[in-house]
Scaffold this motif. Sequence first.
Motif, PDB file in Angstrom:
ATOM      1  N   HIS A 173       0.836  -1.215   0.000  1.00 53.51           N
ATOM      2  CA  HIS A 173       0.000   0.000   0.000  1.00 53.51           C
ATOM      3  C   HIS A 173       0.865   1.257   0.000  1.00 53.51           C
ATOM      4  N   GLU A 174       1.941   1.246   0.770  1.00 54.71           N
ATOM      5  CA  GLU A 174       2.819   2.418   0.850  1.00 54.71           C
ATOM      6  C   GLU A 174       3.512   2.683  -0.485  1.00 54.71           C
ATOM      7  N   ILE A 175       3.999   1.650  -1.130  1.00 53.22           N
ATOM      8  CA  ILE A 175       4.772   1.818  -2.364  1.00 53.22           C
ATOM      9  C   ILE A 175       3.875   2.096  -3.569  1.00 53.22           C
ATOM     10  N   THR A 176       2.753   1.368  -3.697  1.00 55.08           N
ATOM     11  CA  THR A 176       1.920   1.506  -4.906  1.00 55.08           C
ATOM     12  C   THR A 176       0.752   2.466  -4.726  1.00 55.08           C
ATOM     13  N   GLY A 177       0.305   2.660  -3.491  1.00 58.48           N
ATOM     14  CA  GLY A 177      -0.873   3.479  -3.261  1.00 58.48           C
ATOM     15  C   GLY A 177      -2.176   2.729  -3.492  1.00 58.48           C
ATOM     16  N   ILE A 178      -2.084   1.431  -3.736  1.00 61.52           N
ATOM     17  CA  ILE A 178      -3.259   0.604  -3.986  1.00 61.52           C
ATOM     18  C   ILE A 178      -3.637  -0.088  -2.680  1.00 61.52           C
ATOM     19  N   PRO A 179      -4.885  -0.008  -2.257  1.00 58.07           N
ATOM     20  CA  PRO A 179      -5.270  -0.687  -1.023  1.00 58.07           C
ATOM     21  C   PRO A 179      -5.192  -2.209  -1.163  1.00 58.07           C
ATOM     22  N   VAL A 180      -4.781  -2.853  -0.087  1.00 56.57           N
ATOM     23  CA  VAL A 180      -4.682  -4.312  -0.058  1.00 56.57           C
ATOM     24  C   VAL A 180      -5.816  -4.822   0.815  1.00 56.57           C
ATOM     25  N   SER A 181      -6.715  -5.598   0.226  1.00 58.91           N
ATOM     26  CA  SER A 181      -7.882  -6.068   0.967  1.00 58.91           C
ATOM     27  C   SER A 181      -7.614  -7.363   1.724  1.00 58.91           C
ATOM     28  N   ASN A 182      -6.692  -8.187   1.208  1.00 54.20           N
ATOM     29  CA  ASN A 182      -6.472  -9.489   1.825  1.00 54.20           C
ATOM     30  C   ASN A 182      -5.059  -9.975   1.518  1.00 54.20           C
ATOM     31  N   VAL A 183      -4.395 -10.511   2.550  1.00 56.17           N
ATOM     32  CA  VAL A 183      -3.096 -11.153   2.363  1.00 56.17           C
ATOM     33  C   VAL A 183      -3.205 -12.541   2.959  1.00 56.17           C
ATOM     34  N   SER A 184      -3.056 -13.551   2.126  1.00 50.58           N
ATOM     35  CA  SER A 184      -3.094 -14.937   2.575  1.00 50.58           C
ATOM     36  C   SER A 184      -1.681 -15.495   2.503  1.00 50.58           C
ATOM     37  N   VAL A 185      -1.313 -16.259   3.513  1.00 47.76           N
ATOM     38  CA  VAL A 185       0.003 -16.892   3.526  1.00 47.76           C
ATOM     39  C   VAL A 185      -0.212 -18.398   3.545  1.00 47.76           C
ATOM     40  N   TYR A 186       0.404 -19.060   2.601  1.00 44.96           N
ATOM     41  CA  TYR A 186       0.335 -20.512   2.499  1.00 44.96           C
ATOM     42  C   TYR A 186       1.717 -21.057   2.804  1.00 44.96           C
ATOM     43  N   VAL A 187       1.833 -21.781   3.891  1.00 42.92           N
ATOM     44  CA  VAL A 187       3.097 -22.392   4.255  1.00 42.92           C
ATOM     45  C   VAL A 187       3.143 -23.766   3.589  1.00 42.92           C
ATOM     46  N   ALA A 188       4.003 -23.887   2.609  1.00 47.16           N
ATOM     47  CA  ALA A 188       4.050 -25.101   1.798  1.00 47.16           C
ATOM     48  C   ALA A 188       4.876 -26.210   2.441  1.00 47.16           C
ATOM     49  N   ASN A 189       5.904 -25.820   3.181  1.00 45.08           N
ATOM     50  CA  ASN A 189       6.776 -26.842   3.738  1.00 45.08           C
ATOM     51  C   ASN A 189       7.681 -26.219   4.782  1.00 45.08           C
ATOM     52  N   VAL A 190       8.430 -27.082   5.461  1.00 44.89           N
ATOM     53  CA  VAL A 190       9.433 -26.654   6.433  1.00 44.89           C
ATOM     54  C   VAL A 190      10.777 -27.150   5.930  1.00 44.89           C
ATOM     55  N   ILE A 191      11.764 -26.280   5.967  1.00 45.03           N
ATOM     56  CA  ILE A 191      13.108 -26.666   5.537  1.00 45.03           C
ATOM     57  C   ILE A 191      13.698 -27.609   6.571  1.00 45.03           C
ATOM     58  N   GLN A 192      14.277 -28.658   6.092  1.00 42.69           N
ATOM     59  CA  GLN A 192      14.965 -29.592   6.970  1.00 42.69           C
ATOM     60  C   GLN A 192      16.365 -29.058   7.214  1.00 42.69           C
ATOM     61  N   THR A 193      16.623 -28.666   8.450  1.00 46.63           N
ATOM     62  CA  THR A 193      17.948 -28.142   8.760  1.00 46.63           C
ATOM     63  C   THR A 193      18.868 -29.311   9.084  1.00 46.63           C
ATOM     64  N   GLN A 194      20.056 -29.198   8.611  1.00 48.70           N
ATOM     65  CA  GLN A 194      21.030 -30.257   8.874  1.00 48.70           C
ATOM     66  C   GLN A 194      21.765 -29.948  10.168  1.00 48.70           C
ATOM     67  N   THR A 195      21.821 -30.901  11.008  1.00 43.97           N
ATOM     68  CA  THR A 195      22.572 -30.713  12.235  1.00 43.97           C
ATOM     69  C   THR A 195      23.823 -31.562  12.161  1.00 43.97           C
ATOM     70  N   PHE A 196      24.918 -30.911  12.357  1.00 47.41           N
ATOM     71  CA  PHE A 196      26.209 -31.589  12.301  1.00 47.41           C
ATOM     72  C   PHE A 196      26.696 -31.809  13.727  1.00 47.41           C
ATOM     73  N   LYS A 197      27.027 -33.014  14.016  1.00 50.10           N
ATOM     74  CA  LYS A 197      27.606 -33.314  15.322  1.00 50.10           C
ATOM     75  C   LYS A 197      29.119 -33.322  15.180  1.00 50.10           C
ATOM     76  N   SER A 198      29.754 -32.673  16.112  1.00 48.35           N
ATOM     77  CA  SER A 198      31.205 -32.699  16.049  1.00 48.35           C
ATOM     78  C   SER A 198      31.711 -34.074  16.459  1.00 48.35           C
ATOM     79  N   ARG A 199      32.645 -34.425  15.729  1.00 50.29           N
ATOM     80  CA  ARG A 199      33.209 -35.738  15.979  1.00 50.29           C
ATOM     81  C   ARG A 199      34.646 -35.562  16.501  1.00 50.29           C
ATOM     82  N   VAL A 200      34.813 -35.993  17.686  1.00 50.93           N
ATOM     83  CA  VAL A 200      36.139 -35.862  18.288  1.00 50.93           C
ATOM     84  C   VAL A 200      36.722 -37.263  18.430  1.00 50.93           C
TER      85      VAL A 200
END
Length: 177
Positions: A149-176
Amino acid sequence: MSRIFDRLLLFIYSLAVGVLSAALIILATGLVPGKFVAPAWLPTALIVVASILFILSVRFFYVSLRRERTSLHSIDQRTEIGDIRISMETVENIALKAAARVRGMKDLKARIKVNEAGLDITIRAVVDGETSIPAMTEEVQRNVRDYVHEITGIPVSNVSVYVANVIQTQTFKSRVE
């Protein structure tokens, strides 16, 4: 729903006028035997009028069957100085920029639709899974609504967010050893 009804009426109307004008042309040319008592100029006038109606009915028939464009290529605004046209791609990029400012949002995509109340924006995202999804999506909705709205001056009536997935974070264990 009203567009479908209007298109159906236009289809029926164009079909009826087309059939009637074709029948009138056939009768006026004398292809069907019969006795008609009329002045000599009447068949010619009937053929001309019926031909015009037939051409119009073919055009209306085409319009009733033609698919409409589902999306607009730009949004037009009129100011006191002149006209402004903002492409849909520009609005999508602005929405993506606003959504990307939220920590934890990845792989963003945006879809914009225009309605009477303003813009309907749908953001598709993959999240990192380290932040509360409700809090993150609310922040995305606020950021996108306010920034677009600030940048374009066009009113925004609805914002929908669709969470498609979760990133699988890799966890590294230190190996001593």
